[in-house]
Design an enzyme around this catalytic site. Structure first.
Site, PDB file in Angstrom:
ATOM      1  N   HIS A 248      21.528 -59.441  10.299  1.00 15.89           N
ATOM      2  CA  HIS A 248      20.404 -58.541   8.724  1.00 15.89           C
ATOM      3  C   HIS A 248      20.293 -59.835   8.425  1.00 15.89           C
ATOM      4  O   HIS A 248      18.678 -59.186   7.257  1.00 15.89           O
ATOM      5  CB  HIS A 248      22.025 -58.162   7.993  1.00 15.89           C
ATOM      6  CG  HIS A 248      21.437 -57.318   6.902  1.00 15.89           C
ATOM      7  ND1 HIS A 248      20.375 -55.679   7.245  1.00 15.89           N
ATOM      8  CD2 HIS A 248      21.991 -57.225   5.252  1.00 15.89           C
ATOM      9  CE1 HIS A 248      20.136 -55.819   6.282  1.00 15.89           C
ATOM     10  NE2 HIS A 248      20.660 -56.491   5.152  1.00 15.89           N
TER      11      HIS A 248
ATOM     12  N   ASP B  16      21.384 -50.613   7.947  1.00 14.66           N
ATOM     13  CA  ASP B  16      20.202 -50.685   6.466  1.00 14.66           C
ATOM     14  C   ASP B  16      19.329 -51.775   7.835  1.00 14.66           C
ATOM     15  O   ASP B  16      18.089 -51.070   7.119  1.00 14.66           O
ATOM     16  CB  ASP B  16      20.570 -52.003   5.293  1.00 14.66           C
ATOM     17  CG  ASP B  16      21.850 -51.546   4.416  1.00 14.66           C
ATOM     18  OD1 ASP B  16      22.722 -50.922   5.501  1.00 14.66           O
ATOM     19  OD2 ASP B  16      22.454 -51.306   3.446  1.00 14.66           O
TER      20      ASP B  16
ATOM     21  N   TYR C 289      11.310 -54.526  -0.063  1.00 13.39           N
ATOM     22  CA  TYR C 289      11.400 -53.642   0.667  1.00 13.39           C
ATOM     23  C   TYR C 289      11.461 -52.246   0.162  1.00 13.39           C
ATOM     24  O   TYR C 289      11.167 -51.442   0.795  1.00 13.39           O
ATOM     25  CB  TYR C 289      13.034 -53.662   1.452  1.00 13.39           C
ATOM     26  CG  TYR C 289      13.975 -53.721   1.284  1.00 13.39           C
ATOM     27  CD1 TYR C 289      14.583 -52.838   0.615  1.00 13.39           C
ATOM     28  CD2 TYR C 289      14.635 -54.621   0.710  1.00 13.39           C
ATOM     29  CE1 TYR C 289      16.088 -51.916   0.143  1.00 13.39           C
ATOM     30  CE2 TYR C 289      16.423 -54.428  -0.436  1.00 13.39           C
ATOM     31  CZ  TYR C 289      17.115 -53.482  -0.545  1.00 13.39           C
ATOM     32  OH  TYR C 289      18.367 -52.765  -1.015  1.00 13.39           O
TER      33      TYR C 289
END
Length: 404
Positions: free
Chosen positions: A164, A175, A70
């Protein structure tokens, strides 16, 4: 000299034959040919510095093997912006070579298992949109569809928020908004007539509702809807602290996802409102240096420090927010102060002209093994590093947006 010339001749013949046979897609960029002039803008100086240090993008952060990452995805989205601005093929090639390490000829994504369900695995997919539009190669579209389909059976909290990661049940982190929502918004806007934009907005709505801190007007790092995690507040489910980079992820997610909300979409004004709330709040915590602290609301607590990746992210979010008319013009001043603070305090140029970013928090999270309790002491204990990809990518985006 003659022997050397013959060796080079045969080497070039072999490379040509390999290229023609399809065995070699691209050669590594010759580092010796990269000259980093101080007359260039900061964005290109940093971009060329990264290429010089890591001719293959998957090696950023000194990875020993290719990783669908990422952070590298964030960096390469910046290279695509640079290519769009400069038409320098070096930046385009750097992105494409990374993608082609992972995307096979039928569109499979190597080292990606959809059953692992992690929002982190979505972010690098953002580079595939422009690659598909430019090359018209079907493998990129197939890979895009694979990532998009991952949302269909993705685990959600009872209120509809994406976990997440599969290993973090019922947890939403700020995030994750950056990892997933700009990709999800772009895909549904460009291939599904925007039918899932309400779902995109819902992810922001949940974290806005449940992580907002009335004492500071900032946002806690994460929220556990089950309230079962040891780090979670037993009444609210929130993490114990506000973390700068989480605020940066949140701001960047908003300005990037908003690109794909039509002006008449009922959720667009709501998301712009969230961005304005964030901009007003973080402006109050900006240090006189222009930067922000690792824990931004505890500036004077011993051990706290000015952190460069989160500061870069906020600079990018504020600058883009102004440029897109989501934010009032006054926030451009805040963004410029932040960028100037980065150049003065954390950006270093070595004798070879290479640009480096210092004071980057290496990594931070919650739970896991070893366990991360989200305490102030925990956030201070994480390594402070130079040229970590979080900092490189965020600085590139900020530098491109401000065009310094």
């Amino acid at each position: 000299m003659i022997i050397s010339q013959k060796i080079n001749f045969y080497k070039n013949v072999i490379i040509l034959l390999l290229l023609c046979s399809g065995k070699v897609i691209a050669q590594n960029i010759d580092q010796s040919q990269i000259v980093i002039s101080d007359n260039l803008k900061w964005s290109e100086r940093m971009a060329l510095s990264i290429i010089k240090r890591h001719p293959e993008a998957w090696k950023i952060d000194n990875h020993e093997a290719p990783k669908w990452d990422y952070k590298i995805g964030m960096i390469l989205t910046a290279y695509q912006k640079l290519y769009s601005n400069t038409n320098n093929a070096k930046y385009y090639d750097y992105v494409k070579e990374y993608a082609d390490v992972f995307i096979d000829e039928i569109g499979g994504i190597k080292k990606f298992n959809p059953e692992n369900h992690s929002l982190d695995n979505i972010n690098a997919g953002k580079i595939l949109f422009d690659l598909y539009y430019k090359t018209k190669e079907g493998k990129y579209l197939t890979a895009l569809k694979t990532l998009r389909n991952n949302f269909d059976d993705y685990p959600r909290t009872p209120s509809g928020g994406f976990w997440h990661k599969k290993i973090y049940p019922n947890q939403m982190w700020l995030d994750g908004l950056y990892m997933a929502e700009p990709f999800y918004a772009r895909y549904t806007a460009e291939f599904e007539k925007g039918e899932k934009l309400n779902d995109v907005a819902h992810q922001f709505e949940l974290l806005h509702k449940h992580t907002f801190d009335e004492k500071t007007d900032l946002y806690f790092h994460a929220w556990d809807e089950s309230k079962q995690m040891p780090w979670a507040n037993k009444e609210t489910g929130t993490a114990p602290h506000i973390w700068l980079r989480a605020l940066g992820w949140y701001g960047m997610a908003l300005v990037d996802a908003l690109d794909y909300f039509p002006k008449d979409h009922p959720k667009r004004s709501e998301l712009i409102g969230y961005l304005n709330e964030l901009a007003i709040a973080v402006s109050k915590y900006q240090d006189k240096s222009g930067l922000w602290y690792q824990i931004p609301n505890l500036q004077k607590q011993k051990g706290n420090y000015l952190e460069s990746s989160g500061s870069s992210m906020l600079v990018y979010a504020l600058a883009k927010g102004v440029h897109k008319d989501y934010l009032p013009l006054k926030f451009e001043k805040i963004a410029n102060k932040g960028f100037n603070g980065l150049i003065k305090n954390v950006i270093k140029v070595d004798k070879n002209g290479e640009v480096h970013i210092t004071q980057v928090c290496g990594s931070a999270g919650l739970g896991g093994n070893p366990y991360r309790d989200g305490s102030f002491e925990y956030y201070m204990s994480e390594r402070i590093v130079t040229d970590n990809s979080h900092g490189l990518g965020a600085f590139l985006l900020a530098a491109i947006e401000l065009d310094k």
